[in-house]
Design an enzyme around this catalytic site. Structure first.
Site: not given
Ligand code: NDP
Ligand code: 2IT
Length: 446
Positions: A126, A166
């Protein structure tokens, strides 16, 4: 806590002083694994867990860049190369002001188990930066990404370490990072996943985490003799994971009653429809606006500064960030009849919340199992890049569904308790560990 666990955690805590998120993630895993390892002395004697909690390599670097006003800015970049026993390091990059060593080490640690559960040959890593893309122009984001990759390029590669998105890192950032890598190295390779469709992204990668989460929930519900149709679902977040989880829930006939961002949440008692979801996607992805603008546009309820867990639901999908569901939130979810919590985010539930869910026999699915669909399709993107070929949407979607079902089976295999309750956390921890441990034993003390 038993003695072995206490001794183990004391050592890990001493060595990782001041890293609360990392220690939280390790404690959760060690609680399941120490009893398992006690029954398998070969893992204990070879200090497999002691090695798994120690990153193979931590890279920290300066990221200087020039903003639109011509001023010099300095951020910090990281890449944690946690474990490469079963494949090259694989995991996302997070750009958010809260990023530090502890946060990225916890994410890299979780990633090791998650990637193992997918059944694909991917180690865990990561990275990211404390850079905040919010409010920055495209030009500033590009300048930052170029500077970040100017250091990172020497540590990554299609067979070495393959970053992806992420929080704060989406298609735009991956594009700038890829462009700079290609330019420095002079090669077009699958060094990043989550690219643009025109230049190497797997179909379904943007949807994969959210869709995979809902496929996993369907498996949980099957065991409970239920379906998702008609269920009330609370979702936090409105980013990549939340948007596509909502889309799949709506397609399956569930009612998505909340979505949120870091400022507050919206409440739609009758559920969002696809038209409103489309508005939200555009608001977040194109206009990069706030969810309060959705509330103003559709005149729905908006709760500033609050999280959605006091809203009545059957299923809760925390899809924003770590530690966003605490013990109090869990209590209110349980009191309101929620019977399934599946983590789209990484470690969104605190240990107090998880304990409350298990006590109340709520089906609780940890992120390393429930959100593994994203990295799984990243793994499929790597395969397609390697053979310079692409599968159709349906082919990838079917593979994703099969992978989520397989992860669910692993969780049941290792997590079913005597009273029939499925402890998905225990199942995912042990199921993810075994494959890595066997590979580490085979490869000797490295
Ligand atoms: P994005 O940046 O697309 O979206 C993040 C969302 O979460 C936004 O709505 C954001 O609001 C909100 N957010 C972020 N930080 C905070 C905080 N500190 N407090 C409250 N709300 C918050 O990210 P993703 O959707 O990609 O990721 C979301 C979660 O999913 C993370 O935990 C990530 O690690 C996990 N994840 C992502 C994967 C992926 O493929 N993208 C895969 C597996 C897990 P705002 O716009 O106000 O910041
Ligand atoms: O938390 C996660 O699994 C991710 N942000 C996706 C990682 C990836 O390599 O697609």
């Amino acid at each position: 806590m038993n003695d072995l666990l206490r001794q183990f955690m004391e050592k890990v805590s001493r060595r990782n002083n001041g890293e609360p998120e990392f220690l939280q993630a390790v404690t959760e895993v060690a609680e399941s694994l120490i009893p398992f390892i006690s029954e398998h002395p070969i893992y204990r004697d070879n200090k497999v867990l002691e090695r798994v909690v120690e990153p193979e390599r931590v890279i920290m670097f300066r990221v200087p860049w020039i903003n639109d006003k011509g001023e010099v800015e300095v951020n910090r970049g990281f890449r944690i190369q946690m474990n490469s026993a079963i494949g090259p390091y694989k995991g996302g990059l997070r750009f958010h002001p809260s990023v530090n060593l502890s946060v990225l080490k916890f994410l890299a640690f979780e990633q090791v188990f998650k990637n193992s559960l997918t059944g694909l040959p991917m180690g865990g890593g990561k990275g990211g930066s404390d850079f905040d893309p919010k409010g920055r122009s495209d030009n500033e984001v590009m300048k930052f990404c170029q500077s970040f990759m100017t250091e990172l390029y020497r540590h990554v590669g299609a067979d070495i370490d393959i970053p992806a998105g992420d929080i704060g890192v989406g298609k735009r950032e991956i594009g700038y990072l890829f462009g700079q890598y290609k330019r420095i190295k002079g090669e077009f390779s699958g060094v990043l996943t989550g690219k643009g469709f025109e230049w190497g992204c797997s179909l379904i990668r943007p949807e994969a985490t959210g869709y995979g989460l809902v496929y996993f929930v369907e498996e949980i519900l099957k065991i409970r003799g239920e379906t998702i149709q008609g269920k009330r679902v609370t979702i936090s977040g409105s980013g990549n994971v939340a948007q596509y989880a909502a889309e799949k829930c709506i397609a399956k006939g569930a009612k998505v009653v909340t979505m949120s961002d870091s400022d507050g949440f919206i409440y739609e008692p009758d559920g969002l429809d696809l038209e409103r979801l489309q508005f939200l996607k555009e608001l977040k992805e194109v206009r990069r606006g706030r969810i309060s603008e959705y509330a103003a546009h559709f005149k729905c309820d908006y709760f500033k500064g609050e999280r959605p867990w006091r809203i009545k639901c059957d299923i809760a999908l925390p899809n924003a960030t770590q530690n966003e569901v605490d013990g109090k939130d869990a209590k209110s979810l349980i009191e309101n009849g929620c019977f399934c919590v599946a983590e789209g985010a990484n470690m969104p539930c605190t240990p107090e919340a998880v304990a409350a869910f298990n006590k109340a026999q709520v089906s609780y699915a940890p992120g390393k199992a429930a959100n593994a669909g994203g990295v799984a399709v990243s793994g499929l993107e790597m395969s397609q890049n390697s053979v310079r070929f692409s599968w159709s949407r349906d082919e990838v979607d079917n593979k994703l569904r099969d992978i989520m079902k397989q992860i669910h089976r692993i969780c049941v295999k290792y997590g079913k308790e005597e009273d029939g309750h499925i402890n998905y956390e225990k199942g995912a921890n042990i199921g993810g560990f075994v494959k890595i441990a066997e590979a580490m034993l085979a490869q000797g003390v490295v």
